[in-house]
Design a protein around this motif. Sequence first.
Motif, PDB file in Angstrom:
ATOM      1  N   LEU A   1       0.547  -1.149   0.161  1.00 26.13           N
ATOM      2  CA  LEU A   1      -0.120   0.015   0.141  1.00 26.13           C
ATOM      3  C   LEU A   1       0.738   1.274   0.134  1.00 26.13           C
ATOM      4  CD1 LEU A   1      -2.932  -0.994   2.664  1.00 26.13           C
ATOM      5  CD2 LEU A   1      -3.083  -0.574   0.441  1.00 26.13           C
ATOM      6  N   GLY A   2       2.179   1.107   0.189  1.00 22.64           N
ATOM      7  CA  GLY A   2       3.095   2.472   0.175  1.00 22.64           C
ATOM      8  C   GLY A   2       3.064   2.960   1.517  1.00 22.64           C
ATOM      9  N   LEU A   3       2.838   2.139   2.769  1.00 16.48           N
ATOM     10  CA  LEU A   3       2.698   2.961   3.704  1.00 16.48           C
ATOM     11  C   LEU A   3       3.955   2.572   4.634  1.00 16.48           C
ATOM     12  CD1 LEU A   3      -1.176   2.450   4.631  1.00 16.48           C
ATOM     13  CD2 LEU A   3      -0.018   4.704   4.001  1.00 16.48           C
ATOM     14  N   LYS A   4       4.894   3.656   4.998  1.00 15.19           N
ATOM     15  CA  LYS A   4       5.980   3.382   5.792  1.00 15.19           C
ATOM     16  C   LYS A   4       6.211   4.014   7.066  1.00 15.19           C
ATOM     17  CE  LYS A   4       8.629   2.613   1.395  1.00 15.19           C
ATOM     18  NZ  LYS A   4       9.569   3.077   0.709  1.00 15.19           N
ATOM     19  N   LYS A   5       5.367   4.914   7.076  1.00 16.52           N
ATOM     20  CA  LYS A   5       5.765   5.942   8.673  1.00 16.52           C
ATOM     21  C   LYS A   5       4.246   6.148   9.008  1.00 16.52           C
ATOM     22  CE  LYS A   5       9.620   8.307   6.780  1.00 16.52           C
ATOM     23  NZ  LYS A   5      10.328   9.555   6.427  1.00 16.52           N
ATOM     24  N   ILE A   6       4.282   6.330  10.301  1.00 16.78           N
ATOM     25  CA  ILE A   6       3.084   6.684  11.085  1.00 16.78           C
ATOM     26  C   ILE A   6       2.517   8.111  10.636  1.00 16.78           C
ATOM     27  CG2 ILE A   6       2.020   7.263  13.182  1.00 16.78           C
ATOM     28  CD1 ILE A   6       3.831   4.942  14.536  1.00 16.78           C
TER      29      ILE A   6
END
Length: 59
Positions: A26-31
């Motif tokens: 999904l391309g989510l790496k950081k909070i």
Amino acid sequence: MATVTVKLLKRRYGNTPKQCGTLAALGLKKIRQERSFEKSDTVLGMIEKVKHLVEVTES
């Protein structure tokens, strides 16, 4: 077409490798990182796998 915005709320470490892979896809790496996608069955299925880690907004 309808879009879905996904925001990562909790850390991805400490989860199963499949859930970490789904977040990476999904391309989510950081909070607090957000990504927008067109609403499709594939994206909704991926969100369902990590629904306890993300916040979903439809527009």
